[in-house]
Write a protein that holds these residues in place. Structure first.
Motif, PDB file in Angstrom:
ATOM      1  N   ARG A 117      25.977  31.084 -33.062  1.00  0.00           N
ATOM      2  CA  ARG A 117      25.579  31.280 -31.656  1.00  0.00           C
ATOM      3  C   ARG A 117      26.799  31.711 -30.829  1.00  0.00           C
ATOM      4  NH1 ARG A 117      21.609  32.953 -28.647  1.00  0.00           N
ATOM      5  NH2 ARG A 117      21.955  32.297 -26.528  1.00  0.00           N
ATOM      6  N   ALA A 118      27.950  31.117 -31.089  1.00  0.00           N
ATOM      7  CA  ALA A 118      29.175  31.468 -30.369  1.00  0.00           C
ATOM      8  C   ALA A 118      29.572  32.915 -30.672  1.00  0.00           C
ATOM      9  CB  ALA A 118      30.293  30.508 -30.728  1.00  0.00           C
ATOM     10  N   ASP A 178      27.166  35.158 -28.812  1.00  0.00           N
ATOM     11  CA  ASP A 178      27.501  35.163 -27.388  1.00  0.00           C
ATOM     12  C   ASP A 178      28.737  36.019 -27.110  1.00  0.00           C
ATOM     13  OD1 ASP A 178      25.348  33.561 -26.788  1.00  0.00           O
ATOM     14  OD2 ASP A 178      26.518  31.681 -26.711  1.00  0.00           O
ATOM     15  N   GLU A 179      29.734  35.938 -28.002  1.00  0.00           N
ATOM     16  CA  GLU A 179      30.944  36.732 -27.851  1.00  0.00           C
ATOM     17  C   GLU A 179      30.648  38.220 -28.011  1.00  0.00           C
ATOM     18  OE1 GLU A 179      35.268  37.242 -29.994  1.00  0.00           O
ATOM     19  OE2 GLU A 179      34.304  35.276 -30.101  1.00  0.00           O
ATOM     20  N   ALA A 199      28.875  39.400 -24.893  1.00  0.00           N
ATOM     21  CA  ALA A 199      29.818  39.520 -23.780  1.00  0.00           C
ATOM     22  C   ALA A 199      30.647  40.799 -23.927  1.00  0.00           C
ATOM     23  CB  ALA A 199      30.716  38.283 -23.711  1.00  0.00           C
TER      24      ALA A 199
END
Length: 151
Positions: free
Chosen positions: A6-7, A10-11, A14
């Motif tokens: 998930r991180a 998200d990165e 972004a």
């Protein structure tokens, strides 16, 4: 493990949003490009837009004293000068967002990833000389269609 993925997602999202925002900013900057040039005598001023298209043309009363051919040449020359300025501004706008070593002029021309031999125009083909005895031009089956020589 799920939070790690998930991180990463998200990165990536972004990064994607930042890239899109930067692209939108560059696009707006390119769309605002304008350049002008004036003839040495001040009689003709050409203004061009981002792609070098003429957007305004100012002629002083002195311009009308020129012969039409001369005035046309001045207009073309001044417009080309303004277009070159606009192109230079476009290159400067693009340079910061391009990968290192990318030529912005070649990118704008559409030749950035082509080798010189791919860009070169094709070699002219030689026309075959006309030969009175060229039998390929005759229709042997249709005697009426065969050109006759005058005597």
């Amino acid at each position: 493990m799920t939070t790690d993925h998930r991180a990463q997602v998200d990165e990536l999202l972004a990064d994607y949003r930042r890239s899109r925002d930067q692209l939108a900013s560059v696009h707006r900057d390119l769309a605002r490009i304008s350049a002008s040039a004036t003839s040495p005598d001040g009689s003709v001023t050409a203004v061009v837009g981002p792609q070098g298209g003429l957007t305004d043309l100012e002629l002083t009363p002195d311009a009308y004293r020129m012969r039409p051919e001369q005035l046309a040449q001045v207009i073309v020359r001044v417009t080309q000068e303004a277009a070159a300025k606009a192109a230079e501004r476009a290159y400067k706008t693009l340079t910061p967002v391009l990968p290192a070593g990318t030529d912005p002029a070649a990118l704008v021309k559409g030749t950035a990833d082509l080798r010189p031999e791919e860009i070169a125009p094709p070699a002219p083909t030689r026309a075959r000389p006309v030969d009175d005895e060229d039998f390929e031009q005759r229709d042997w089956l249709n005697v009426e269609a065969t050109p006759r020589r005058s005597r």
